[in-house]
Scaffold this motif. Structure first.
Motif, PDB file in Angstrom:
ATOM      1  N   THR A 138       1.509  18.267  18.140  1.00  0.00           N
ATOM      2  CA  THR A 138       2.574  18.566  19.103  1.00  0.00           C
ATOM      3  C   THR A 138       2.077  18.303  20.521  1.00  0.00           C
ATOM      4  OG1 THR A 138       1.891  20.889  19.169  1.00  0.00           O
ATOM      5  CG2 THR A 138       3.646  20.289  17.624  1.00  0.00           C
ATOM      6  N   PHE A 139       2.976  17.813  21.342  1.00  0.00           N
ATOM      7  CA  PHE A 139       2.652  17.535  22.733  1.00  0.00           C
ATOM      8  C   PHE A 139       3.654  18.249  23.628  1.00  0.00           C
ATOM      9  CE2 PHE A 139       1.064  13.890  20.336  1.00  0.00           C
ATOM     10  CZ  PHE A 139      -0.212  13.724  20.856  1.00  0.00           C
ATOM     11  N   SER A 140       3.278  18.437  24.879  1.00  0.00           N
ATOM     12  CA  SER A 140       4.178  19.085  25.824  1.00  0.00           C
ATOM     13  C   SER A 140       4.185  18.315  27.140  1.00  0.00           C
ATOM     14  CB  SER A 140       3.740  20.536  26.081  1.00  0.00           C
ATOM     15  OG  SER A 140       2.402  20.584  26.537  1.00  0.00           O
ATOM     16  N   VAL A 141       5.282  18.445  27.878  1.00  0.00           N
ATOM     17  CA  VAL A 141       5.425  17.768  29.164  1.00  0.00           C
ATOM     18  C   VAL A 141       4.333  18.232  30.134  1.00  0.00           C
ATOM     19  CG1 VAL A 141       6.930  17.461  31.166  1.00  0.00           C
ATOM     20  CG2 VAL A 141       7.896  17.417  28.864  1.00  0.00           C
ATOM     21  N   GLU A 142       3.794  17.283  30.884  1.00  0.00           N
ATOM     22  CA  GLU A 142       2.722  17.493  31.875  1.00  0.00           C
ATOM     23  C   GLU A 142       1.338  17.577  31.241  1.00  0.00           C
ATOM     24  OE1 GLU A 142       3.519  20.663  34.590  1.00  0.00           O
ATOM     25  OE2 GLU A 142       5.324  19.721  35.386  1.00  0.00           O
ATOM     26  N   GLU A 143       1.270  17.555  29.913  1.00  0.00           N
ATOM     27  CA  GLU A 143      -0.034  17.525  29.248  1.00  0.00           C
ATOM     28  C   GLU A 143      -0.640  16.135  29.440  1.00  0.00           C
ATOM     29  OE1 GLU A 143      -1.863  18.718  24.883  1.00  0.00           O
ATOM     30  OE2 GLU A 143       0.255  18.231  25.093  1.00  0.00           O
ATOM     31  N   THR A 144      -1.948  16.062  29.692  1.00  0.00           N
ATOM     32  CA  THR A 144      -2.611  14.783  29.914  1.00  0.00           C
ATOM     33  C   THR A 144      -3.096  14.181  28.605  1.00  0.00           C
ATOM     34  OG1 THR A 144      -3.335  15.458  32.124  1.00  0.00           O
ATOM     35  CG2 THR A 144      -4.490  13.615  31.126  1.00  0.00           C
ATOM     36  N   VAL A 145      -2.790  12.894  28.407  1.00  0.00           N
ATOM     37  CA  VAL A 145      -3.219  12.195  27.195  1.00  0.00           C
ATOM     38  C   VAL A 145      -3.851  10.862  27.559  1.00  0.00           C
ATOM     39  CG1 VAL A 145      -1.499  13.278  25.696  1.00  0.00           C
ATOM     40  CG2 VAL A 145      -0.928  11.158  26.899  1.00  0.00           C
ATOM     41  N   LYS A 146      -4.583  10.314  26.612  1.00  0.00           N
ATOM     42  CA  LYS A 146      -5.213   8.999  26.781  1.00  0.00           C
ATOM     43  C   LYS A 146      -4.589   8.046  25.772  1.00  0.00           C
ATOM     44  CE  LYS A 146      -9.732   6.711  26.682  1.00  0.00           C
ATOM     45  NZ  LYS A 146     -11.195   6.931  26.491  1.00  0.00           N
ATOM     46  N   ILE A 147      -4.162   6.882  26.235  1.00  0.00           N
ATOM     47  CA  ILE A 147      -3.563   5.888  25.343  1.00  0.00           C
ATOM     48  C   ILE A 147      -4.681   5.159  24.602  1.00  0.00           C
ATOM     49  CG2 ILE A 147      -2.133   3.813  25.219  1.00  0.00           C
ATOM     50  CD1 ILE A 147      -0.693   4.781  27.738  1.00  0.00           C
ATOM     51  N   THR A 148      -4.608   5.141  23.282  1.00  0.00           N
ATOM     52  CA  THR A 148      -5.683   4.566  22.462  1.00  0.00           C
ATOM     53  C   THR A 148      -5.282   3.274  21.768  1.00  0.00           C
ATOM     54  OG1 THR A 148      -4.988   5.938  20.575  1.00  0.00           O
ATOM     55  CG2 THR A 148      -6.672   6.851  22.033  1.00  0.00           C
ATOM     56  N   ASP A 149      -4.051   2.796  22.002  1.00  0.00           N
ATOM     57  CA  ASP A 149      -3.605   1.577  21.337  1.00  0.00           C
ATOM     58  C   ASP A 149      -2.548   0.888  22.194  1.00  0.00           C
ATOM     59  OD1 ASP A 149      -3.460   0.058  18.515  1.00  0.00           O
ATOM     60  OD2 ASP A 149      -1.412   0.301  19.261  1.00  0.00           O
ATOM     61  N   GLY A 150      -2.495  -0.442  22.116  1.00  0.00           N
ATOM     62  CA  GLY A 150      -1.459  -1.160  22.844  1.00  0.00           C
ATOM     63  C   GLY A 150      -1.940  -1.738  24.165  1.00  0.00           C
ATOM     64  N   ALA A 151      -0.990  -2.275  24.938  1.00  0.00           N
ATOM     65  CA  ALA A 151      -1.322  -2.963  26.193  1.00  0.00           C
ATOM     66  C   ALA A 151      -1.955  -2.046  27.231  1.00  0.00           C
ATOM     67  CB  ALA A 151      -0.056  -3.602  26.765  1.00  0.00           C
ATOM     68  N   PHE A 152      -1.664  -0.753  27.164  1.00  0.00           N
ATOM     69  CA  PHE A 152      -2.187   0.177  28.173  1.00  0.00           C
ATOM     70  C   PHE A 152      -3.339   1.031  27.623  1.00  0.00           C
ATOM     71  CE2 PHE A 152       2.192  -0.786  29.277  1.00  0.00           C
ATOM     72  CZ  PHE A 152       2.077  -1.144  30.616  1.00  0.00           C
ATOM     73  N   ASP A 165      11.462  14.380  17.439  1.00  0.00           N
ATOM     74  CA  ASP A 165      12.179  13.864  16.272  1.00  0.00           C
ATOM     75  C   ASP A 165      11.738  12.442  15.920  1.00  0.00           C
ATOM     76  OD1 ASP A 165      13.643  16.209  16.008  1.00  0.00           O
ATOM     77  OD2 ASP A 165      15.215  15.514  17.376  1.00  0.00           O
ATOM     78  N   LYS A 166      11.478  11.647  16.957  1.00  0.00           N
ATOM     79  CA  LYS A 166      11.059  10.257  16.726  1.00  0.00           C
ATOM     80  C   LYS A 166       9.543  10.085  16.822  1.00  0.00           C
ATOM     81  CE  LYS A 166      15.387   8.214  18.373  1.00  0.00           C
ATOM     82  NZ  LYS A 166      16.011   7.281  19.345  1.00  0.00           N
ATOM     83  N   GLY A 167       8.865  11.158  17.270  1.00  0.00           N
ATOM     84  CA  GLY A 167       7.412  11.064  17.404  1.00  0.00           C
ATOM     85  C   GLY A 167       7.002  10.147  18.547  1.00  0.00           C
ATOM     86  N   LYS A 168       7.781  10.175  19.658  1.00  0.00           N
ATOM     87  CA  LYS A 168       7.492   9.302  20.786  1.00  0.00           C
ATOM     88  C   LYS A 168       7.300  10.099  22.073  1.00  0.00           C
ATOM     89  CE  LYS A 168       9.774   5.154  19.024  1.00  0.00           C
ATOM     90  NZ  LYS A 168      10.747   4.069  19.316  1.00  0.00           N
ATOM     91  N   LEU A 169       6.567   9.484  23.008  1.00  0.00           N
ATOM     92  CA  LEU A 169       6.287  10.108  24.303  1.00  0.00           C
ATOM     93  C   LEU A 169       6.516   9.103  25.422  1.00  0.00           C
ATOM     94  CD1 LEU A 169       2.711  11.455  23.442  1.00  0.00           C
ATOM     95  CD2 LEU A 169       4.793  12.832  23.391  1.00  0.00           C
ATOM     96  N   LYS A 170       6.703   9.625  26.614  1.00  0.00           N
ATOM     97  CA  LYS A 170       6.697   8.791  27.820  1.00  0.00           C
ATOM     98  C   LYS A 170       5.542   9.301  28.669  1.00  0.00           C
ATOM     99  CE  LYS A 170      10.650   7.584  29.529  1.00  0.00           C
ATOM    100  NZ  LYS A 170      10.672   6.102  29.260  1.00  0.00           N
ATOM    101  N   VAL A 171       4.596   8.406  28.963  1.00  0.00           N
ATOM    102  CA  VAL A 171       3.392   8.782  29.706  1.00  0.00           C
ATOM    103  C   VAL A 171       3.362   8.052  31.044  1.00  0.00           C
ATOM    104  CG1 VAL A 171       0.871   8.857  29.662  1.00  0.00           C
ATOM    105  CG2 VAL A 171       2.154   9.112  27.528  1.00  0.00           C
ATOM    106  N   GLU A 172       3.066   8.783  32.126  1.00  0.00           N
ATOM    107  CA  GLU A 172       2.984   8.197  33.464  1.00  0.00           C
ATOM    108  C   GLU A 172       1.536   7.768  33.726  1.00  0.00           C
ATOM    109  OE1 GLU A 172       5.579   7.904  35.554  1.00  0.00           O
ATOM    110  OE2 GLU A 172       7.068   9.049  34.421  1.00  0.00           O
ATOM    111  N   VAL A 173       1.310   6.450  33.802  1.00  0.00           N
ATOM    112  CA  VAL A 173      -0.047   5.957  34.047  1.00  0.00           C
ATOM    113  C   VAL A 173      -0.096   5.194  35.365  1.00  0.00           C
ATOM    114  CG1 VAL A 173      -0.568   5.814  31.593  1.00  0.00           C
ATOM    115  CG2 VAL A 173       0.370   3.811  32.761  1.00  0.00           C
ATOM    116  N   GLN A 174      -1.289   5.056  35.919  1.00  0.00           N
ATOM    117  CA  GLN A 174      -1.489   4.334  37.185  1.00  0.00           C
ATOM    118  C   GLN A 174      -1.839   2.880  36.878  1.00  0.00           C
ATOM    119  OE1 GLN A 174      -1.371   5.163  40.437  1.00  0.00           O
ATOM    120  NE2 GLN A 174      -1.046   7.382  40.341  1.00  0.00           N
ATOM    121  N   VAL A 175      -1.008   1.964  37.359  1.00  0.00           N
ATOM    122  CA  VAL A 175      -1.269   0.538  37.199  1.00  0.00           C
ATOM    123  C   VAL A 175      -1.191  -0.112  38.573  1.00  0.00           C
ATOM    124  CG1 VAL A 175      -0.543  -1.610  36.111  1.00  0.00           C
ATOM    125  CG2 VAL A 175      -0.293   0.546  34.878  1.00  0.00           C
ATOM    126  N   PHE A 176      -2.347  -0.661  39.031  1.00  0.00           N
ATOM    127  CA  PHE A 176      -2.417  -1.271  40.371  1.00  0.00           C
ATOM    128  C   PHE A 176      -1.912  -0.317  41.446  1.00  0.00           C
ATOM    129  CE2 PHE A 176      -1.682  -5.035  37.555  1.00  0.00           C
ATOM    130  CZ  PHE A 176      -2.985  -5.513  37.610  1.00  0.00           C
TER     131      PHE A 176
END
Length: 202
Positions: A138-152, A165-176
């Motif tokens: 389980t995850f919660s809003v504002e919790e910090t995570v590290k992306i381990t797969d994909g372009a980021f 329900d879908k097992g998805k998240l939206k994560v705010e990352v710093q790019v440039f």
């Protein structure tokens, strides 16, 4: 002899060992009058693997705890010589000698669970249908995570949206130097310990 439900504290990871030992010794030592059912409440949860397939696992409701139906208090005596509620020494010693059991939740004179509490735990179990299954992690809003797969992969950031329900998240990352919202699935991230974020405590 009336029995009530109590919560036993066990060593981490030894819930099953304690349960098996209690059940086996109850028969061996003929303790059926004092010891009834012993259960480890569980639920079925799902997790989505990297291959996209869902895997269902059984997860303990209360890791480190076992529920046991016991005749613990001697109602005929009411109180012992120290003015405390009188207990059956045979039940007390039996549990103290059980491998993996640390003690009762509530100390040496624990409170039994109310019938409504035990009913909620034992009777109101989640359905085995897919709609009732929950993601394993389980995850919660504002919790910090590290992306381990994909372009980021390798970037960390706080969660801004969770869709269990879908097992998805939206994560705010710093790019440039800019914040970018990235959509990922549960299996594509891992939780980050506080010390890994390198941010000073407020």
């Amino acid at each position: 002899m009336d029995k009530q439900w109590f919560v036993l504290h066990t060593l981490t990871g030894q819930e099953n060992k304690a349960q098996r030992s209690i059940e086996a010794r109850t028969k061996l030592e003929r303790m059926e009058e004092y010891v009834g059912r012993c259960v480890i409440p569980t639920e079925r949860v799902t997790e989505k693997k990297k291959d996209g397939k869902k895997h269902t696992v059984t997860k303990k409701f209360f890791p480190g705890y076992v529920l046991c139906e016991l005749a613990l208090y001697d109602e005929a005596r009411e109180f012992d010589e120290n003015g405390k509620k009188a207990i059956y020494e045979r039940t007390w010693q039996f549990l103290r000698d059980t491998p993996g059991v640390i003690g009762f939740v509530g100390g040496d004179r624990p409170q039994p669970l109310k019938q409504s509490e035990i009913d909620a735990i034992l009777l109101d179990k989640p359905s085995a249908s897919p709609a009732a299954e929950r993601p394993k992690v389980t995850f919660s809003v504002e919790e910090t995570v590290k992306i381990t797969d994909g372009a980021f992969m390798g970037l960390t950031g706080p969660i801004s949206m969770v869709d269990p329900d879908k097992g998805k998240l939206k994560v705010e990352v710093q790019v440039f130097g800019r914040k970018v919202p990235v959509d990922v699935e549960y299996w594509q991230v891992e939780k980050v310990a506080l010390e890994e974020t390198f941010e000073p405590l407020q």
